[in-house]
Design an enzyme around this catalytic site. Structure first.
Site, mmCIF file in Angstrom:
data_model
loop_
_atom_site.group_PDB
_atom_site.id
_atom_site.type_symbol
_atom_site.label_atom_id
_atom_site.label_comp_id
_atom_site.label_asym_id
_atom_site.label_seq_id
_atom_site.Cartn_x
_atom_site.Cartn_y
_atom_site.Cartn_z
ATOM 1 N N LYS A 182 0.801 -1.260 0.041
ATOM 2 C CA LYS A 182 -0.035 -0.003 -0.019
ATOM 3 C C LYS A 182 1.069 1.305 0.063
ATOM 4 O O LYS A 182 1.966 1.243 0.441
ATOM 5 C CB LYS A 182 -0.859 -0.174 1.431
ATOM 6 C CG LYS A 182 -1.742 -1.079 1.152
ATOM 7 C CD LYS A 182 -2.841 -1.299 0.093
ATOM 8 C CE LYS A 182 -3.778 -2.398 0.016
ATOM 9 N NZ LYS A 182 -4.700 -2.866 -1.221
ATOM 10 N N HIS A 320 -9.307 -8.984 -8.715
ATOM 11 C CA HIS A 320 -8.932 -8.759 -7.202
ATOM 12 C C HIS A 320 -9.801 -9.631 -6.297
ATOM 13 O O HIS A 320 -10.639 -10.194 -6.932
ATOM 14 C CB HIS A 320 -9.643 -7.275 -6.914
ATOM 15 C CG HIS A 320 -10.061 -6.967 -5.682
ATOM 16 N ND1 HIS A 320 -11.576 -7.073 -4.973
ATOM 17 C CD2 HIS A 320 -9.471 -6.136 -4.807
ATOM 18 C CE1 HIS A 320 -11.354 -6.886 -3.628
ATOM 19 N NE2 HIS A 320 -10.148 -6.278 -3.367
#
Length: 385
Positions: A182, A320
């Site tokens: 991230k 995803h």
């Protein structure tokens, strides 16, 4: 074949850490169980599904609209010509009287319901879901192995670079050759240190992708793009809001780094707009549409058809979700690869416990259905329903 009952329940999948936008403490998803009148080995044949990972449970929509519509429909209207459950006909019944637009939580509820229907159908045909999909939509051709990458690198309280490096090493030890972390939850200079720390373990910038989870405005998105451009990372994911197609298009004009997005695109119509207006490049960029978040397979197949019309290969799709449904889709439909959550979002994250990651790829299971039964902790919870 007949549906005897449909049950839904929230499954807690809270996970430590946060991305640039949300903290995952207390997160849930909706699990759906569909029990049929077929009996195998003394037990009713049951299909399971869930609303993917990263969105909250949607039990109200399932209980109040979609499940009652299916249960009220004449049984034969839900079957195919062979007398087995037909997910496409079920989808039409479940979506009766729904207006166009509003592709949010409704898409997640349908995704969970549809997943359970495909799990049930594959079990009725006594084949793994990936084999059923390959037979129906790819002339029987299935990928023997699927490339996978480890998604992690969330922000934890200490923001320790050593903790991040240890995590990346665990993924390497498991057999992964690429990972994603991230960005956007810290200032650019700190994020660059995190990127460099991850690369030092993975061994190559091309093995690392970064994900801002839609945090940035255009100015910030461009500043990050400029900073990471020389590194030649694997991709730069979801810099801005998923529906800000102009931001995405402008970003594509200013960087050669591959861009990724689509996990928060919940319908074929929104996917069409992404392909039309977001400036994404078929020669390098990655699409991450998640079947479990976008109305299930009937609408997902429309999205894949749209890709071909706009010059995209299905190999550009790396779904995803980091879960078994997406893995079955990747193998059966010939997608480019699949995300994996080996350390977070349990008990759903990751694949069947016996699946071995070898040089960044996996071989699929041979159990009928999606394979939820091959994850003991998940299976124990599902059986409690």
């Amino acid at each position: 074949m007949k549906i005897n009952r449909i049950t839904e329940k929230d499954l807690p999948i809270s996970s430590p850490g946060s991305n640039a936008v949300v903290n995952f403490k207390g997160l849930t998803t909706s699990v759906v169980m569909i029990e049929s009148d077929i009996v195998r080995n003394g037990k009713a044949l049951v299909g399971y599904g869930f609303g993917s990972i990263g969105r909250w449970g949607v039990g109200g929509l399932l209980r109040e609209r979609f499940i009652p519509r299916l249960m009220a429909a004449p049984a034969d209207t839900l079957l195919d010509d062979a007398g087995l459950i037909d997910p496409f006909r079920c989808w039409e019944v479940a979506m009766a009287n729904e207006k166009p637009g509003g592709h949010g939580e409704r898409a997640v509820a349908l995704g969970a319901l549809d997943m359970a229907l495909w799990d049930l159908l594959a079990k009725a045909e006594d084949v793994p879901l990936w084999r059923l999909l390959a037979n129906r939509f790819r002339n029987g051709v299935a990928d023997e192995r699927v490339e996978v990458y480890a998604a992690g690198g969330y922000y934890e309280e200490s923001h320790s670079l050593q903790v991040l490096k240890d995590e990346m090493q665990r993924y390497c030890d498991l057999g992964y050759t690429s990972a994603k972390i991230k960005i956007g939850g810290a200032v650019l200079s700190e994020d660059m240190k995190r990127i460099e720390a991850a690369i030092s373990v993975l061994g190559s910038p091309s093995a690392l992708a970064v994900d801002a989870n839609g945090r940035f405005d255009l100015k910030t998105a461009l500043s990050y793009a400029e900073a990471i451009e020389p590194l030649k990372l694997r991709w730069y994911e979801e810099a801005g809001d998923p529906l800000d197609y102009r931001l995405q298009a402008t970003l594509a004009e200013h960087t050669s780094t591959p861009l990724a997005g689509g996990e928060n695109i919940f319908s074929s119509q929104d996917a069409k707009n992404l392909l039309r207006y977001a400036g994404m490049r078929p020669d390098r960029d990655i699409l991450q549409f998640d079947c479990g978040l976008s109305y299930g397979l009937p609408d997902y197949l429309k999205t894949l058809s749209l890709m071909a019309e706009h010059g995209w290969s299905w190999r550009s799709v790396h779904p995803h979700g980091g879960h078994q449904m997406s893995l079955n889709l990747a193998a059966g439909l010939g997608l480019g690869g699949n995300e994996s959550y080996p350390g977070v979002f349990q008990p759903l994250g990751g694949f069947a416990d016996h699946i071995v990651i070898e040089n960044g790829s996996v071989r699929l299971h041979d159990t009928p259905g999606i394979g939820f039964e091959l994850k003991p902790k998940l299976w124990d919870w599902l059986r409690s329903l």
